[in-house]
Scaffold this active site. Structure first.
Site, PDB file in Angstrom:
ATOM      1  N   THR A   1       0.824  -1.212   0.000  1.00  0.00           N
ATOM      2  CA  THR A   1       0.000   0.000   0.000  1.00  0.00           C
ATOM      3  C   THR A   1       0.858   1.262   0.000  1.00  0.00           C
ATOM      4  OG1 THR A   1      -0.133  -0.131   2.409  1.00  0.00           O
ATOM      5  CG2 THR A   1      -1.932  -1.115   1.163  1.00  0.00           C
TER       6      THR A   1
ATOM      7  N   ARG B   1       8.995  -2.033   0.412  1.00  0.00           N
ATOM      8  CA  ARG B   1       9.835  -1.931   1.601  1.00  0.00           C
ATOM      9  C   ARG B   1      10.572  -3.250   1.809  1.00  0.00           C
ATOM     10  NH1 ARG B   1       5.598   1.054   5.782  1.00  0.00           N
ATOM     11  NH2 ARG B   1       5.309   2.932   4.528  1.00  0.00           N
TER      12      ARG B   1
ATOM     13  N   SER C   1       8.809   4.813   6.077  1.00  0.00           N
ATOM     14  CA  SER C   1       7.894   5.426   7.034  1.00  0.00           C
ATOM     15  C   SER C   1       8.363   5.292   8.473  1.00  0.00           C
ATOM     16  CB  SER C   1       6.487   4.856   6.843  1.00  0.00           C
ATOM     17  OG  SER C   1       5.550   5.563   7.628  1.00  0.00           O
ATOM     18  N   HIS C   2       7.597   4.577   9.289  1.00  0.00           N
ATOM     19  CA  HIS C   2       7.855   4.480  10.716  1.00  0.00           C
ATOM     20  C   HIS C   2       8.785   3.323  11.059  1.00  0.00           C
ATOM     21  CE1 HIS C   2       4.543   1.977   9.486  1.00  0.00           C
ATOM     22  NE2 HIS C   2       4.691   1.231  10.580  1.00  0.00           N
TER      23      HIS C   2
ATOM     24  N   LYS D   1       8.597   4.470  -3.039  1.00  0.00           N
ATOM     25  CA  LYS D   1       7.230   4.450  -3.557  1.00  0.00           C
ATOM     26  C   LYS D   1       7.047   5.574  -4.556  1.00  0.00           C
ATOM     27  CE  LYS D   1       4.681   7.303  -0.211  1.00  0.00           C
ATOM     28  NZ  LYS D   1       3.416   7.369   0.565  1.00  0.00           N
TER      29      LYS D   1
ATOM     30  N   ASP E   1       6.888  10.679  12.834  1.00  0.00           N
ATOM     31  CA  ASP E   1       7.595   9.440  12.497  1.00  0.00           C
ATOM     32  C   ASP E   1       8.718   9.673  11.497  1.00  0.00           C
ATOM     33  OD1 ASP E   1       5.945   9.977  10.296  1.00  0.00           O
ATOM     34  OD2 ASP E   1       5.795   7.857   9.784  1.00  0.00           O
TER      35      ASP E   1
ATOM     36  N   ASP F   1       9.101   9.539   8.181  1.00  0.00           N
ATOM     37  CA  ASP F   1       8.936  10.378   7.003  1.00  0.00           C
ATOM     38  C   ASP F   1       7.955  11.523   7.206  1.00  0.00           C
ATOM     39  OD1 ASP F   1       6.680   8.720   7.066  1.00  0.00           O
ATOM     40  OD2 ASP F   1       6.486   8.708   4.891  1.00  0.00           O
TER      41      ASP F   1
ATOM     42  N   ASP G   1       4.689  11.636   8.165  1.00  0.00           N
ATOM     43  CA  ASP G   1       3.256  11.596   7.852  1.00  0.00           C
ATOM     44  C   ASP G   1       2.393  11.136   9.022  1.00  0.00           C
ATOM     45  OD1 ASP G   1       3.909   8.907   7.823  1.00  0.00           O
ATOM     46  OD2 ASP G   1       3.146   8.505   5.799  1.00  0.00           O
ATOM     47  N   ARG G   2       3.005  10.743  10.139  1.00  0.00           N
ATOM     48  CA  ARG G   2       2.236  10.293  11.297  1.00  0.00           C
ATOM     49  C   ARG G   2       2.436  11.247  12.470  1.00  0.00           C
ATOM     50  NH1 ARG G   2       1.741   3.835  11.240  1.00  0.00           N
ATOM     51  NH2 ARG G   2       1.920   3.516   8.993  1.00  0.00           N
TER      52      ARG G   2
ATOM     53  N   GLU H   1      -6.543   7.696  10.040  1.00  0.00           N
ATOM     54  CA  GLU H   1      -6.395   6.282  10.336  1.00  0.00           C
ATOM     55  C   GLU H   1      -5.970   6.107  11.785  1.00  0.00           C
ATOM     56  OE1 GLU H   1      -5.003   4.541   6.003  1.00  0.00           O
ATOM     57  OE2 GLU H   1      -3.461   5.002   7.495  1.00  0.00           O
ATOM     58  N   GLU H   2      -6.306   4.960  12.353  1.00  0.00           N
ATOM     59  CA  GLU H   2      -5.931   4.698  13.739  1.00  0.00           C
ATOM     60  C   GLU H   2      -4.424   4.543  13.910  1.00  0.00           C
ATOM     61  OE1 GLU H   2      -4.443   1.609  14.345  1.00  0.00           O
ATOM     62  OE2 GLU H   2      -4.692   1.205  12.209  1.00  0.00           O
ATOM     63  N   SER H   3      -3.725   4.327  12.803  1.00  0.00           N
ATOM     64  CA  SER H   3      -2.280   4.111  12.864  1.00  0.00           C
ATOM     65  C   SER H   3      -1.529   5.443  12.877  1.00  0.00           C
ATOM     66  CB  SER H   3      -1.824   3.231  11.701  1.00  0.00           C
ATOM     67  OG  SER H   3      -2.265   3.755  10.459  1.00  0.00           O
TER      68      SER H   3
ATOM     69  N   LYS I   1      -1.210  11.542   4.504  1.00  0.00           N
ATOM     70  CA  LYS I   1      -1.381  11.942   5.891  1.00  0.00           C
ATOM     71  C   LYS I   1      -0.232  12.872   6.257  1.00  0.00           C
ATOM     72  CE  LYS I   1       0.258   7.302   7.202  1.00  0.00           C
ATOM     73  NZ  LYS I   1      -0.124   6.512   6.015  1.00  0.00           N
TER      74      LYS I   1
ATOM     75  N   ARG J   1      -2.675  -7.504  13.412  1.00  0.00           N
ATOM     76  CA  ARG J   1      -3.195  -6.350  14.135  1.00  0.00           C
ATOM     77  C   ARG J   1      -4.619  -6.638  14.598  1.00  0.00           C
ATOM     78  NH1 ARG J   1      -0.278  -1.387  10.822  1.00  0.00           N
ATOM     79  NH2 ARG J   1       1.631  -1.548  12.054  1.00  0.00           N
TER      80      ARG J   1
END
Length: 541
Positions: A16, A20, A111-112, A124, A275, A277, A279-280, A361-363, A374, A494
């Site tokens: 998605t 990675r 990412s994270h 990506k 995080d 990159d 985005d979180r 998102e919950e993440s 995000k 999860r």
């Protein structure tokens, strides 16, 4: 310009958020080159096109950027806009794609996930709208990786990416830009910087943990330089190739230094983290942790206080595993509310079609239609805007919100590095028993629905099946189980848990206590611990 013979390499199917792998895998001969050539071929070629390029600064970021630039030139690209030192946060890259109307961009990030030579790397492609490539594009890239026979690359010295300005490589224009400037300018159009600046001038204190990742320079420029937060408010602010040994995932487990500070005797008024990159985000107040699901709901209820959203929201959206707290806000405010699979590209369709302007998102991901990713720092600035306008503490805002909408107790339990065969067998077995669950009483509660979630996109008509197994109980409580696609070792199971509480007398429970019965119900039905041999989750958020 060289054409290099190659052969397909297994394991290059994008998820998605791109491809990675362990960094050493990307460093193998031809691995990066094969995938980058497959990106260009998968989008119909690079000839005559303009791209954005940047990454989160993790190990191999600089070397990969040079390879991608040489390949872009050899494939006929006209222009590449790249962040200084090959650095760009993911939301800043999305903004640059949209601002400059480019044909897309390549983002180097996992990412994270941890960074370093023995940790993770990723690549990506984002489309011209600034959002992640949709499945039909990533499928085309993957198919190309399975048949590739050659790639094109310029033989040249490294391009100097340390100085802002224009240069050239084999006839391709390269523009090196300040990675922060355009993004910071966008934030000034969305939020009331004067109100936030006045709040800081009045003694309001903040600690922003950049986790030795990409948002350090963004936080220093925006929070300290432009808004006047005290020097040192941004901690771990220098991006490092290995993130200083930190796991750059902004949750209570990995951002434990921030949590210790915010639960300490001299806690600042507001704490936040981002995080790898950018985005979180995680938001905390003194002795109070704000779950990402609650944060999304609070932002939806208060977005009108920010000047960029003063006219109101078009609609809101959340991923299916995210709690329904924002649904209750949308219902009360008369807003359209969409439930999508996990993956920001689903939100992108809704935003491009003008249906939503806020999503999450919950993440630990929240964002709006200002970009198509995000955006961690955006969410933090939105919180600061709300705090400045409402003149309330984080705890007061949360308590007021629960009084108005009820409290959706929520938690996510991650079981990491599980043997993939065990995880897939568990999911298959669970699917096979779904029809027989409805009507059963588990842990004293009746199962009202059980399904394997499928999404019908209202914009393009596409169908995304098997997006997570849902078991719902009378009264609205539920659990969801899905396998994550963001790890690089084994499978991550999860488990998402949710229960609505509307009695204010019960708003002060520990979430794990409030969810105890549904945690036990999930184990009764799915047997995660029994199957994996784990005594409990590796990460609880």
């Amino acid at each position: 310009m060289n054409t290099v013979a190659t052969t397909p390499i297994d394991g290059q199917k994008p998820g998605t958020s791109g491809l990675r792998k362990k960094t050493r895998v990307f460093m193998q001969p031809h691995f990066l080159e094969n995938f980058v050539q497959s990106i260009f071929d998968g989008i119909g070629g690079a000839r005559g096109k303009t791209f954005v390029l940047g990454g989160d600064g993790r190990f191999f970021n600089k070397r990969a950027a040079q390879v991608i630039l040489r390949m872009a030139a050899a494939n006929g690209a006209t222009h590449v806009i790249v962040g200084r030192d090959a650095l760009l946060s993911t939301p800043a890259a999305s903004h640059l794609i949209r601002l400059n109307k480019t044909d897309g961009g390549i983002i180097m990030s996992a990412s994270h996930n941890p960074g370093g030579e023995d940790e993770d790397f990723g690549v990506k492609f984002n489309m011209a709208n600034g959002g992640p490539a949709p499945e039909y594009v990533t499928n085309a890239m993957f198919e190309r990786t399975r048949t590739i026979q050659e790639y094109h690359i310029v033989e040249a010295q490294n391009v100097d990416l340390s100085t802002v300005g224009d240069t050239e490589l084999a006839g391709m224009k390269i523009t090196v830009v300040d990675p922060v400037a355009d993004y910071a300018a966008l934030m000034e159009t969305l939020f009331d910087f004067d109100a936030i600046r006045a709040m800081f001038a009045g003694g309001f204190r903040i600690q922003f943990d950049a986790m030795c990742a990409i948002t350090g320079p963004y936080g220093q420029e925006i929070l300290e330089n432009r808004l006047g937060a005290a020097p040192g408010s941004v901690v771990h602010g220098t991006p490092l190739p290995d993130f200083g040994g930190m796991h750059p995932d902004p949750n209570p487990t990995w951002a434990h230094e921030l949590m210790d500070t915010m639960n300490g005797p001299d806690a600042p008024d507001f704490g936040a983290a981002s995080d790898g990159d950018g985005d979180r985000n995680m938001v905390v107040g003194p002795n109070i942790y704000v779950s990402p699901s609650d944060s999304l709901a609070v932002l939806a209820a208060n977005a009108h206080l920010a000047k960029g959203y003063a006219a109101g929201l078009k609609g809101v959206a959340r991923s299916m595993p995210t709690s329904a707290a924002v649904d209750r806000v949308a219902e009360k405010m008369g807003l359209a509310c969409f439930e999508t699979p996990t993956g920001w590209k689903f939100f992108g369709n809704l935003m491009d079609d003008g249906r939503v302007s806020l999503c999450g998102e919950e993440s630990f991901g929240t964002g709006s239609d200002h970009v198509r990713e995000k955006d961690g720092l955006w969410a933090i600035l939105m919180w600061l805007n709300i705090l400045a306008k409402r003149q309330m503490s984080v705890a007061e805002i949360m308590r007021d919100h629960w009084q108005s909408y009820g409290r959706n107790y929520y938690s996510r339990h991650d079981y990491e590095a599980v043997d993939s065969d065990i995880a897939n067998t568990m999911m298959d077995d669970l699917r096979s028993k779904l029809d027989g669950l409805v009507g059963q009483t588990i842990q004293g509660h009746r199962v009202s629905e059980a399904d394997d979630y499928a999404y019908h996109d209202p914009v393009d008509g596409s169908v995304s099946a098997q997006q997570g197994i849902r078991v719902l109980f009378d009264g609205g409580a539920r659990f969801v189980i899905r396998l994550s696609g963001t790890g690089t070792s084994g499978a991550t199971i999860r488990l998402y848990l949710e229960s609505l509480e509307t009695d204010p007398a019960n708003f002060d429970q520990d979430p794990q206590d409030a969810l105890r019965w549904i945690i036990l119900a999930a184990e009764d039905i799915a047997g995660i611990r029994a199957r994996t041999g784990k005594s409990g989750p590796d990460v609880t958020t």
